[in-house]
Design a protein around this motif. Structure first.
Motif, PDB file in Angstrom:
ATOM      1  N   VAL A  80       0.885  -1.154   0.028  1.00 27.68           N
ATOM      2  CA  VAL A  80      -0.042   0.037   0.045  1.00 27.68           C
ATOM      3  C   VAL A  80       0.932   1.322  -0.119  1.00 27.68           C
ATOM      4  CG1 VAL A  80      -2.040  -1.110   1.073  1.00 27.68           C
ATOM      5  CG2 VAL A  80      -0.124  -0.292   2.450  1.00 27.68           C
ATOM      6  N   ILE A  81       0.672   2.211  -0.743  1.00 31.01           N
ATOM      7  CA  ILE A  81       1.521   3.519  -0.959  1.00 31.01           C
ATOM      8  C   ILE A  81       0.607   4.593  -0.907  1.00 31.01           C
ATOM      9  CG2 ILE A  81       3.166   2.200  -2.510  1.00 31.01           C
ATOM     10  CD1 ILE A  81       1.739   3.344  -4.817  1.00 31.01           C
ATOM     11  N   SER A  82       1.095   5.829  -0.317  1.00 39.53           N
ATOM     12  CA  SER A  82       0.345   6.980  -0.415  1.00 39.53           C
ATOM     13  C   SER A  82       1.434   8.159  -0.187  1.00 39.53           C
ATOM     14  CB  SER A  82      -0.391   6.947   0.922  1.00 39.53           C
ATOM     15  OG  SER A  82      -1.056   8.194   1.060  1.00 39.53           O
ATOM     16  N   GLY A  83       1.098   9.138  -0.717  1.00 39.81           N
ATOM     17  CA  GLY A  83       1.819  10.266  -0.521  1.00 39.81           C
ATOM     18  C   GLY A  83       0.960  11.385   0.571  1.00 39.81           C
ATOM     19  N   ALA A  85      -0.689  11.165   4.888  1.00 40.04           N
ATOM     20  CA  ALA A  85       0.002  11.181   6.236  1.00 40.04           C
ATOM     21  C   ALA A  85       0.143   9.583   6.349  1.00 40.04           C
ATOM     22  CB  ALA A  85      -1.190  11.629   7.120  1.00 40.04           C
ATOM     23  N   GLN A  86       1.133   9.298   7.146  1.00 38.47           N
ATOM     24  CA  GLN A  86       1.757   8.146   7.656  1.00 38.47           C
ATOM     25  C   GLN A  86       0.321   7.453   8.085  1.00 38.47           C
ATOM     26  OE1 GLN A  86       4.602   6.307   6.776  1.00 38.47           O
ATOM     27  NE2 GLN A  86       3.731   4.809   7.591  1.00 38.47           N
ATOM     28  N   ARG A  87      -0.654   7.936   8.828  1.00 39.55           N
ATOM     29  CA  ARG A  87      -1.664   7.142   9.413  1.00 39.55           C
ATOM     30  C   ARG A  87      -2.479   6.361   8.695  1.00 39.55           C
ATOM     31  NH1 ARG A  87      -3.325  12.410   9.774  1.00 39.55           N
ATOM     32  NH2 ARG A  87      -5.479  12.830   9.023  1.00 39.55           N
ATOM     33  N   TYR A  88      -2.556   7.016   7.476  1.00 41.27           N
ATOM     34  CA  TYR A  88      -3.395   6.408   6.247  1.00 41.27           C
ATOM     35  C   TYR A  88      -2.682   4.993   5.919  1.00 41.27           C
ATOM     36  CZ  TYR A  88      -5.820  10.680   5.174  1.00 41.27           C
ATOM     37  OH  TYR A  88      -6.525  12.055   5.097  1.00 41.27           O
ATOM     38  N   LEU A  89      -1.450   4.915   5.769  1.00 43.52           N
ATOM     39  CA  LEU A  89      -0.751   3.726   5.455  1.00 43.52           C
ATOM     40  C   LEU A  89      -0.704   2.767   6.546  1.00 43.52           C
ATOM     41  CD1 LEU A  89       2.427   5.147   3.799  1.00 43.52           C
ATOM     42  CD2 LEU A  89       0.772   3.833   2.751  1.00 43.52           C
ATOM     43  N   ASP A  90      -0.550   3.524   7.938  1.00 40.51           N
ATOM     44  CA  ASP A  90      -0.535   2.372   8.904  1.00 40.51           C
ATOM     45  C   ASP A  90      -1.892   1.839   9.346  1.00 40.51           C
ATOM     46  OD1 ASP A  90       2.098   3.162   9.594  1.00 40.51           O
ATOM     47  OD2 ASP A  90       1.490   4.616  11.014  1.00 40.51           O
ATOM     48  N   ASN A  91      -3.153   2.545   8.897  1.00 41.17           N
ATOM     49  CA  ASN A  91      -4.390   2.312   9.106  1.00 41.17           C
ATOM     50  C   ASN A  91      -4.743   1.020   8.062  1.00 41.17           C
ATOM     51  OD1 ASN A  91      -4.791   3.526  11.358  1.00 41.17           O
ATOM     52  ND2 ASN A  91      -6.115   5.417  10.266  1.00 41.17           N
ATOM     53  N   THR A  92      -4.455   1.339   6.898  1.00 41.56           N
ATOM     54  CA  THR A  92      -4.775   0.444   5.838  1.00 41.56           C
ATOM     55  C   THR A  92      -3.971  -0.901   5.979  1.00 41.56           C
ATOM     56  OG1 THR A  92      -5.152   2.276   4.220  1.00 41.56           O
ATOM     57  CG2 THR A  92      -4.657   0.280   3.249  1.00 41.56           C
ATOM     58  N   LYS A  93      -2.618  -0.870   6.317  1.00 41.65           N
ATOM     59  CA  LYS A  93      -2.073  -2.054   6.750  1.00 41.65           C
ATOM     60  C   LYS A  93      -2.383  -2.861   7.947  1.00 41.65           C
ATOM     61  CE  LYS A  93       2.836  -3.494   7.896  1.00 41.65           C
ATOM     62  NZ  LYS A  93       2.512  -4.386   8.555  1.00 41.65           N
ATOM     63  N   ALA A  94      -2.815  -2.086   8.793  1.00 43.75           N
ATOM     64  CA  ALA A  94      -3.382  -2.855  10.113  1.00 43.75           C
ATOM     65  C   ALA A  94      -4.622  -3.441   9.611  1.00 43.75           C
ATOM     66  CB  ALA A  94      -3.697  -1.762  11.059  1.00 43.75           C
ATOM     67  N   PHE A  99      -7.989  -8.253   8.281  1.00 39.26           N
ATOM     68  CA  PHE A  99      -8.993  -8.801   7.410  1.00 39.26           C
ATOM     69  C   PHE A  99      -8.362 -10.409   6.923  1.00 39.26           C
ATOM     70  CE2 PHE A  99     -10.384  -4.376   5.842  1.00 39.26           C
ATOM     71  CZ  PHE A  99     -11.348  -4.463   6.883  1.00 39.26           C
ATOM     72  N   GLY A 100      -7.152 -10.557   7.261  1.00 40.72           N
ATOM     73  CA  GLY A 100      -6.576 -11.821   7.023  1.00 40.72           C
ATOM     74  C   GLY A 100      -5.790 -11.768   5.786  1.00 40.72           C
ATOM     75  N   LEU A 101      -5.181 -10.984   5.319  1.00 41.36           N
ATOM     76  CA  LEU A 101      -4.213 -10.797   4.321  1.00 41.36           C
ATOM     77  C   LEU A 101      -3.176 -11.105   4.855  1.00 41.36           C
ATOM     78  CD1 LEU A 101      -5.412  -7.468   2.368  1.00 41.36           C
ATOM     79  CD2 LEU A 101      -5.806  -9.727   1.747  1.00 41.36           C
ATOM     80  N   GLN A 102      -2.278 -12.117   4.097  1.00 40.09           N
ATOM     81  CA  GLN A 102      -0.989 -12.611   4.405  1.00 40.09           C
ATOM     82  C   GLN A 102       0.270 -11.622   4.637  1.00 40.09           C
ATOM     83  OE1 GLN A 102      -0.256 -15.933   2.214  1.00 40.09           O
ATOM     84  NE2 GLN A 102      -2.376 -16.886   2.493  1.00 40.09           N
ATOM     85  N   SER A 103       0.382 -10.828   3.573  1.00 41.64           N
ATOM     86  CA  SER A 103       1.533  -9.931   3.660  1.00 41.64           C
ATOM     87  C   SER A 103       1.076  -8.545   3.357  1.00 41.64           C
ATOM     88  CB  SER A 103       2.549 -10.469   2.693  1.00 41.64           C
ATOM     89  OG  SER A 103       3.652  -9.624   2.586  1.00 41.64           O
ATOM     90  N   VAL A 104       1.048  -7.681   4.045  1.00 40.33           N
ATOM     91  CA  VAL A 104       0.733  -6.295   3.760  1.00 40.33           C
ATOM     92  C   VAL A 104       1.942  -5.408   4.087  1.00 40.33           C
ATOM     93  CG1 VAL A 104      -0.824  -4.382   3.700  1.00 40.33           C
ATOM     94  CG2 VAL A 104      -1.730  -6.606   3.960  1.00 40.33           C
ATOM     95  N   THR A 105       2.571  -4.681   3.090  1.00 39.65           N
ATOM     96  CA  THR A 105       3.696  -3.783   3.600  1.00 39.65           C
ATOM     97  C   THR A 105       3.201  -2.375   2.920  1.00 39.65           C
ATOM     98  OG1 THR A 105       5.355  -5.426   2.838  1.00 39.65           O
ATOM     99  CG2 THR A 105       6.135  -3.206   2.866  1.00 39.65           C
ATOM    100  N   ALA A 106       3.731  -1.278   3.674  1.00 50.22           N
ATOM    101  CA  ALA A 106       3.371   0.288   3.500  1.00 50.22           C
ATOM    102  C   ALA A 106       4.575   0.933   3.063  1.00 50.22           C
ATOM    103  CB  ALA A 106       2.446   0.846   4.708  1.00 50.22           C
ATOM    104  N   MET A 107       4.428   2.065   2.135  1.00 52.69           N
ATOM    105  CA  MET A 107       5.578   2.889   1.859  1.00 52.69           C
ATOM    106  C   MET A 107       4.896   4.114   1.351  1.00 52.69           C
ATOM    107  SD  MET A 107       8.121   0.932  -0.563  1.00 52.69           S
ATOM    108  CE  MET A 107       8.674  -0.829  -0.372  1.00 52.69           C
ATOM    109  N   SER A 108       5.654   5.281   1.732  1.00 54.11           N
ATOM    110  CA  SER A 108       5.571   6.599   1.448  1.00 54.11           C
ATOM    111  C   SER A 108       5.532   6.864   0.196  1.00 54.11           C
ATOM    112  CB  SER A 108       5.762   7.433   2.617  1.00 54.11           C
ATOM    113  OG  SER A 108       5.278   7.565   3.771  1.00 54.11           O
TER     114      SER A 108
END
Length: 123
Positions: A80-83, A85-94, A99-108
């Motif tokens: 998951v990527i976003s330009g 705030a970091q909280r958007y990435l953190d919330n989406t990753k969490a 939801f049971g997805l096996q591997s979620v990584t976040a990058m700005s």
């Protein structure tokens, strides 16, 4: 050896193309879109190994797409990527993990080339 498949959705065509080009350079078969319905159709028929999705888009947000992926049995690694705030990435990753997805990584954004290459080449 089976070719790896990369599916990218981002409403910024230059960023989506950049990610796609990096993926192609690393041996991926790549599909890139900015359209939600095209993304869903591609996911259903393409079975990507890796999905890269923008969190903040005009038609749909990353959280909705993460829910869609989880509901449809996605086993791909997800970036998951976003330009924004970091909280958007953190919330989406969490939420993806919840939801049971096996591997979620976040990058700005902007995504640095070495970080993107490391993600795409990881097992």
């Amino acid at each position: 050896m089976t070719e790896r498949r990369l599916l990218v959705i981002d409403d910024e065509p230059d960023i989506a193309a950049y990610i796609g080009e990096v993926g192609q350079g690393l041996g991926y078969d790549v599909r890139v879109t900015s359209d939600v319905e095209t993304f869903k159709a591609s996911f259903d028929g393409y079975s990507p190994d890796v999905v890269v999705l923008d969190v903040v888009m005009p038609e749909i947000d990353g959280i909705e797409l993460v829910k869609y992926l989880a509901a449809n049995g996605c086993t791909a690694r997800i970036l998951v990527i976003s330009g924004y705030a970091q909280r958007y990435l953190d919330n989406t990753k969490a939420l993806g993990e919840a939801f049971g997805l096996q591997s979620v990584t976040a990058m700005s954004k902007p995504i640095e080339l070495p970080m993107l290459e490391d993600f795409l080449t990881a097992a």
